[in-house]
Scaffold this motif. Structure first.
Motif, PDB file in Angstrom:
ATOM      1  N   SER A 275       0.834  -1.199   0.000  1.00 49.81           N
ATOM      2  CA  SER A 275       0.000   0.000   0.000  1.00 49.81           C
ATOM      3  C   SER A 275       0.869   1.249   0.000  1.00 49.81           C
ATOM      4  CB  SER A 275      -0.931  -0.003   1.218  1.00 49.81           C
ATOM      5  OG  SER A 275      -0.188  -0.057   2.419  1.00 49.81           O
ATOM      6  N   LEU A 276       0.385   2.271  -0.663  1.00 52.75           N
ATOM      7  CA  LEU A 276       1.080   3.554  -0.760  1.00 52.75           C
ATOM      8  C   LEU A 276       0.140   4.668  -0.321  1.00 52.75           C
ATOM      9  CD1 LEU A 276       2.595   3.074  -4.336  1.00 52.75           C
ATOM     10  CD2 LEU A 276       3.818   2.791  -2.168  1.00 52.75           C
ATOM     11  N   SER A 277       0.695   5.748   0.155  1.00 55.63           N
ATOM     12  CA  SER A 277      -0.125   6.939   0.328  1.00 55.63           C
ATOM     13  C   SER A 277      -0.502   7.435  -1.068  1.00 55.63           C
ATOM     14  CB  SER A 277       0.655   8.020   1.087  1.00 55.63           C
ATOM     15  OG  SER A 277       0.946   7.589   2.392  1.00 55.63           O
ATOM     16  N   PRO A 278      -1.754   7.824  -1.278  1.00 54.10           N
ATOM     17  CA  PRO A 278      -2.195   8.201  -2.626  1.00 54.10           C
ATOM     18  C   PRO A 278      -1.278   9.251  -3.248  1.00 54.10           C
ATOM     19  CG  PRO A 278      -4.073   8.078  -1.139  1.00 54.10           C
ATOM     20  CD  PRO A 278      -2.836   7.939  -0.291  1.00 54.10           C
ATOM     21  N   ALA A 279      -0.939   9.026  -4.519  1.00 51.74           N
ATOM     22  CA  ALA A 279      -0.079   9.960  -5.253  1.00 51.74           C
ATOM     23  C   ALA A 279      -0.608  10.092  -6.676  1.00 51.74           C
ATOM     24  CB  ALA A 279       1.367   9.475  -5.265  1.00 51.74           C
ATOM     25  N   ARG A 280      -0.701  11.319  -7.155  1.00 54.55           N
ATOM     26  CA  ARG A 280      -1.221  11.562  -8.517  1.00 54.55           C
ATOM     27  C   ARG A 280      -0.107  11.297  -9.532  1.00 54.55           C
ATOM     28  NH1 ARG A 280      -5.828  15.655  -8.910  1.00 54.55           N
ATOM     29  NH2 ARG A 280      -6.637  13.771  -7.930  1.00 54.55           N
ATOM     30  N   ILE A 281      -0.401  10.478 -10.548  1.00 47.91           N
ATOM     31  CA  ILE A 281       0.591  10.193 -11.594  1.00 47.91           C
ATOM     32  C   ILE A 281       0.065  10.524 -12.989  1.00 47.91           C
ATOM     33  CG2 ILE A 281       1.745   8.430 -10.214  1.00 47.91           C
ATOM     34  CD1 ILE A 281       0.334   6.301 -11.896  1.00 47.91           C
ATOM     35  N   LEU A 282      -1.223  10.907 -13.082  1.00 49.62           N
ATOM     36  CA  LEU A 282      -1.775  11.311 -14.372  1.00 49.62           C
ATOM     37  C   LEU A 282      -2.774  12.431 -14.170  1.00 49.62           C
ATOM     38  CD1 LEU A 282      -2.330  10.885 -17.462  1.00 49.62           C
ATOM     39  CD2 LEU A 282      -4.121   9.270 -16.770  1.00 49.62           C
TER      40      LEU A 282
ATOM     41  N   ASN B  68      -4.429   7.738   8.603  1.00 46.80           N
ATOM     42  CA  ASN B  68      -4.506   8.738   9.653  1.00 46.80           C
ATOM     43  C   ASN B  68      -3.110   9.018  10.200  1.00 46.80           C
ATOM     44  OD1 ASN B  68      -6.002  10.486  11.380  1.00 46.80           O
ATOM     45  ND2 ASN B  68      -5.588   9.055  13.061  1.00 46.80           N
ATOM     46  N   GLY B  69      -2.873  10.302  10.502  1.00 46.76           N
ATOM     47  CA  GLY B  69      -1.563  10.711  10.984  1.00 46.76           C
ATOM     48  C   GLY B  69      -0.708  11.346   9.915  1.00 46.76           C
ATOM     49  N   GLN B  70      -1.148  11.272   8.655  1.00 44.14           N
ATOM     50  CA  GLN B  70      -0.433  11.919   7.561  1.00 44.14           C
ATOM     51  C   GLN B  70      -1.251  13.098   7.047  1.00 44.14           C
ATOM     52  OE1 GLN B  70       0.736   9.182   4.483  1.00 44.14           O
ATOM     53  NE2 GLN B  70       1.562   7.681   5.918  1.00 44.14           N
ATOM     54  N   ASP B  71      -0.610  13.991   6.304  1.00 44.49           N
ATOM     55  CA  ASP B  71      -1.330  15.087   5.674  1.00 44.49           C
ATOM     56  C   ASP B  71      -2.171  14.550   4.517  1.00 44.49           C
ATOM     57  OD1 ASP B  71      -0.141  16.887   7.380  1.00 44.49           O
ATOM     58  OD2 ASP B  71       1.524  17.324   6.007  1.00 44.49           O
ATOM     59  N   ALA B  72      -3.297  15.189   4.272  1.00 45.74           N
ATOM     60  CA  ALA B  72      -4.157  14.780   3.163  1.00 45.74           C
ATOM     61  C   ALA B  72      -3.404  14.968   1.846  1.00 45.74           C
ATOM     62  CB  ALA B  72      -5.447  15.589   3.156  1.00 45.74           C
TER      63      ALA B  72
ATOM     64  N   GLY C 278      -3.144   3.908   9.142  1.00 46.34           N
ATOM     65  CA  GLY C 278      -2.222   4.718   9.918  1.00 46.34           C
ATOM     66  C   GLY C 278      -1.666   3.957  11.104  1.00 46.34           C
ATOM     67  N   PRO C 279      -0.674   4.514  11.791  1.00 50.15           N
ATOM     68  CA  PRO C 279      -0.051   3.821  12.923  1.00 50.15           C
ATOM     69  C   PRO C 279      -1.010   3.572  14.081  1.00 50.15           C
ATOM     70  CG  PRO C 279       0.769   6.087  12.721  1.00 50.15           C
ATOM     71  CD  PRO C 279       0.000   5.797  11.480  1.00 50.15           C
ATOM     72  N   ASP C 280      -2.115   4.318  14.133  1.00 52.90           N
ATOM     73  CA  ASP C 280      -3.110   4.111  15.192  1.00 52.90           C
ATOM     74  C   ASP C 280      -4.223   3.172  14.753  1.00 52.90           C
ATOM     75  OD1 ASP C 280      -4.220   5.778  13.320  1.00 52.90           O
ATOM     76  OD2 ASP C 280      -5.052   7.213  14.759  1.00 52.90           O
ATOM     77  N   GLY C 281      -4.071   2.514  13.594  1.00 53.62           N
ATOM     78  CA  GLY C 281      -5.091   1.593  13.130  1.00 53.62           C
ATOM     79  C   GLY C 281      -6.305   2.272  12.544  1.00 53.62           C
ATOM     80  N   ALA C 282      -6.148   3.496  12.046  1.00 56.48           N
ATOM     81  CA  ALA C 282      -7.288   4.259  11.529  1.00 56.48           C
ATOM     82  C   ALA C 282      -6.945   4.852  10.169  1.00 56.48           C
ATOM     83  CB  ALA C 282      -7.681   5.368  12.504  1.00 56.48           C
ATOM     84  N   VAL C 283      -8.003   5.211   9.438  1.00 58.32           N
ATOM     85  CA  VAL C 283      -7.852   6.001   8.224  1.00 58.32           C
ATOM     86  C   VAL C 283      -8.568   7.330   8.450  1.00 58.32           C
ATOM     87  CG1 VAL C 283      -7.706   3.982   6.731  1.00 58.32           C
ATOM     88  CG2 VAL C 283      -9.941   5.047   7.145  1.00 58.32           C
ATOM     89  N   ALA C 284      -8.189   8.323   7.663  1.00 57.24           N
ATOM     90  CA  ALA C 284      -8.838   9.629   7.721  1.00 57.24           C
ATOM     91  C   ALA C 284      -9.589   9.862   6.425  1.00 57.24           C
ATOM     92  CB  ALA C 284      -7.821  10.737   7.951  1.00 57.24           C
TER      93      ALA C 284
END
Length: 828
Positions: free
Chosen positions: A588-595, A775-779, A802-808
């Protein structure tokens, strides 16, 4: 018998201490002889009674020392949990939406906001949180309305009926249903085929010639000592029993049995190390799990508890029993070795239920019908039978129940017995129960716990992806052109069809709703399990709406597709499948725009024209490793000038007859895409009509060199901000909403790297987009779904945890309600 006998006294009369067993006219086999000698019954009494001439009759054949054999490949294990005293089924499986429930039980009723909802009608006692987590994984069958004809309100009589397993004969029964099952398997029964955790042997575990072994919660003393003196004594016993001593057959029989007692203690001793945790039921079930792990051939284990006769103070006392049950089950499954997860089934029972009306002492009185649980990986989770009616029909008129009315049953308790005898223990229910009873379709043979022909239990732990060029499995517009009607379901075969092998456990499907005649939604779930209260995609009528689905495969490798309202055509393309054998694994990756064709990112800065194709480089972009063979993208169409579709496929391969996104002019539409990589680590994107801008965000990739494995599960709802009783009630603004995902809805509490969510946005006040991220990262500068005012749209999301077991979840504009259903998770 005193009809007011207490539950404890009734159980005592229907049980026996093994130390008090007497010898009857039946042959004394190795089992009973071991019990007699191991518990100190002197041989002299026996010799005085029968003499040495009777030895062959009392101990036929040789006395083997080996008394334990591992489970056979197709053998299951049944764990019985008796809830003696009469469990209150209505406060265990609660009809929280029925106004009669709160009326009849005004002083003990559980509130709708406190119960753990199973569906729109019933929920679990709030203390059964672990049971609810198993329900979310489709591992719990709730059997409603269990009872028997002409019910008896005496603890003794009703307990005897349940233990005997048939109508009570004119004289006191001397055998029980489990004991008769062991009688029926004859020579294949071993000493440890059945066991009771405790010192009392209840009637249901006693047969005419065979019976269960009792294993005290505190362990066996003889043979368990580890000091030097005990070791010397044990060595001496073994020495004198090693060979015939020339002192006659009785001497040799006693000597061999003493050695068997030592062997049995040695075999069982590990179940008591380390010390089992405190708590009556928790201790018993922990010991039971450890004994199963020892693989000594146990087939039925009884681990029961009591104090359910709640005539007063029920909210507190029954709440404690529910907590004990929940903790016991959690401890049991935590202690159970994964090797046996697909073989072990737990079943509850109780002699009767409670009255529908509460009394003035905050309690209930003896009732009739009850609700029971069957729990395990090989259980087809869901509701069975019918919740007992809280009204009656008198002279054709429906009336409320009177204070002392009892509930009618809908499932005979012997049907429950027949189900586990034939479904788990190898058959023989008609002989054991004295008649044939209808069986409930809620269990599978031992070891078949999901995927392919397994079905709706949990899929084998972890599965790897095999991605394929998209292949169409269904188009209801073809042939007779029959749409799916309102409230109707169709079953779609996936495993063993076209490009999908028969051993697939889950599939990656692109499901498209076409031409709906009304606002509606589709739900996709594994065939053979109860339909979940979730949705897969939403449509407003007349539109074409796609959504990617990672679907666990149910019975015979199939999925069911349900349409809520109106009529709708359905198109399904398969783009990959998951198998237990090694293949590609997920990173899994943090979402990243490639197109983004609007800005020239990844392609020319221009709209893609009709029949236009973009070849997009994937490997080396957005964190995708060069070893990747499959990519997970969120592809968005925006600013289209005509109605059309987009297809994503491996670069260099022929374009398939399939679509990933469908759109109409001026619409912004996203969809998750799992695409096999083609030549040069690229995918191609085709636009069918008009001109449109294309955007793609990478969320992860699959590689044969390593990563996480998928466990697919039946859909379970984790979030609904519309739910006033939920923890996240209220529309979401521009403050990210934190959603815990681990330890919920069938997702383990540890070891999870990513979750597969179907996220729906609805009732938005402005045009917006929603982004899901750890969760825990910038949007990130990425989106998962786009919405317009008043529109409901769904999209599949594979989100890193995220490290706390959550998503934002971030909403870009206005207010919007969010719904999230989990359908799988990645571990490793």
């Amino acid at each position: 018998m005193d009809p007011d006998i207490s539950a404890a006294d009734a159980f005592a009369l229907l049980s026996t201490r093994q130390s008090s067993h007497t010898l009857g006219s039946t042959a004394l086999d190795r089992r009973r002889f071991l019990q007699m000698v191991g518990l100190g019954v002197g041989g002299g009494v026996l010799l005085d009674t029968v003499g040495t001439a009777g030895l062959d009759r009392w101990i036929p054949g040789s006395l083997r020392n080996a008394f334990a054999a591992p489970l056979g490949a197709d053998q299951g294990v049944l764990v019985l949990i008796g809830m003696y005293g009469g469990n209150d089924g209505l406060n265990t499986v609660v009809p929280y939406t029925n106004p009669k429930y709160s009326t009849y039980r005004s002083n003990i009723a559980l509130s709708a906001s406190s119960v753990l909802q199973l569906d729109s009608a019933v929920g679990l006692h709030p203390n059964l949180t672990f049971v609810k987590s198993l329900w979310d994984q489709q591992k719990v069958a709730v059997v409603q309305g269990v009872g028997y004809p002409d019910p008896n309100l005496s603890h003794f009589d009703s307990m005897a009926t349940w233990m005997y397993g048939n109508a009570i004969p004119s004289s006191m029964p001397t055998t029980g249903w489990v004991g008769r099952w062991v009688d029926g398997i004859g020579a294949s029964a071993e000493l440890l085929t059945t066991a009771v955790i405790g010192t009392d042997l209840p009637l249901h575990m006693i047969g005419a010639s065979r019976q269960a072994v009792t294993i005290p919660e505190y362990g066996l003393s003889y043979g368990a000592g580890t000091d030097a003196t005990s070791a010397r004594m044990y060595d001496a016993v073994r020495a004198y029993s090693a060979a015939p001593a020339g002192r006659g057959p009785w001497h040799d029989a006693f000597a061999a049995t003493e050695r068997s007692q030592l062997d049995m203690t040695h075999t069982i001793a590990p179940a008591f190390t380390p010390d089992p945790p405190d708590g009556a039921l928790l201790k018993k079930l922990t010991i039971a799990a450890r004994l199963i792990n020892a693989d000594i051939g146990l087939r039925v284990i009884d681990a029961s508890f009591d104090a359910f006769d709640t005539h007063s103070d029920e909210p507190d006392e029954h709440g404690k029993r529910m907590s004990e049950l929940d903790a016991g089950l959690q401890g049991f499954f935590a202690a159970l070795d994964a090797r046996f997860a697909g073989r072990v089934t737990v079943m509850t029972f109780s002699e009767f239920g409670r009255t529908p009306w509460s009394n003035g002492s905050l309690g209930t009185d003896h009732g009739t019908t009850n609700n029971h649980f069957v729990i395990g990986n090989n259980v087809k989770g869901g509701l069975y039978g019918q919740q007992p009616s809280l009204q009656k029909v008198v002279g054709g008129v429906t009336k409320d129940l009177d204070e002392w009315d009892r509930l009618d049953f809908t499932v005979d308790f012997r049907s429950l017995y027949a189900t586990v005898i034939d479904g788990l223990l190898g058959g023989g229910s008609t002989t054991v129960l004295g008649a044939a009873y209808p069986k409930l379709d809620l269990v599978r043979p031992a070891g078949t716990t999901g995927g392919g022909s397994g079905g709706g239990g949990t899929a084998p732990t972890g599965a790897d992806l095999v991605s394929i060029v998209p292949d169409r499995l269904l188009d209801t517009r073809l042939g007779a052109g029959t749409p799916i009607g309102a409230g109707a379901s169709i079953t779609l075969a996936v495993a063993g069809v076209r490009s999908v092998p028969a051993n697939a456990v889950a599939a990656v499907l692109n499901v498209t709703a076409v031409g709906a005649t009304a606002s509606s939604f589709l739900t996709v779930w594994p065939t053979g399990v109860a339909q979940p209260g979730t949705s897969t995609l939403n449509m407003v009528g007349g539109d074409v709406v796609p959504n990617l689905v990672i679907a666990k495969l149910g019975d015979s490798g199939q999925v069911d597709i349900f349409n809520h309202a109106g009529e709708v055509h359905c198109v399904v393309d398969v783009v990959g499948y998951f198998q237990s054998a090694t293949a590609s694994r997920f990173t899994s990756l943090s979402p990243a725009r490639i197109l983004d064709t609007r800005s020239g990112l990844g392609a020319a800065a221009a709209a893609v024209g009709p029949a236009g194709v973009v070849d997009l480089q994937i490997t080396g972009q957005g964190g995708v490793d060069p070893s990747a063979d499959t990519v997970v993208l969120n592809v968005t169409v925006t600013e289209p000038t005509a109605s059309g579709f987009v297809t994503v496929w491996p670069t260099g391969a022929p374009m398939p007859t399939a679509s990933n996104l469908n759109f109409v002019p001026a619409q912004t539409v996203p969809n998750l895409v799992v695409a096999k990589l083609g030549a040069g680590g690229k995918v191609s994107l085709y636009n069918s009509a008009g001109s449109t801008q294309l955007v793609a965000d990478v969320l992860g990739y699959f590689s044969p060199t390593g990563g996480s494995r998928l466990t697919s599960i039946a859909p379970a709802r984790l979030l609904d901000t519309r739910d006033s009783a939920g923890p996240s009630f209220g529309a979401v603004g521009q403050t990210p909403l934190v959603v815990p995902v681990v330890g919920r809805g069938g997702v383990p509490a540890t070891g999870v790297t990513a979750v597969v969510l179907n996220v729906t946005a609805t009732d938005g006040t402005r045009g917006s987009y929603v982004t899901v991220y750890p969760n825990g990262q910038d949007a990130p500068t990425a989106s998962n779904l786009n919405t317009t005012v008043g529109q409901a749209r769904a999209n599949l999301v594979i989100a890193k945890v995220g490290p706390d077991g959550a998503v934002a979840m971030f909403n870009s504009a206005g207010d919007i309600h969010l719904i999230a259903d989990v359908v799988g998770y990645f571990t490793g």
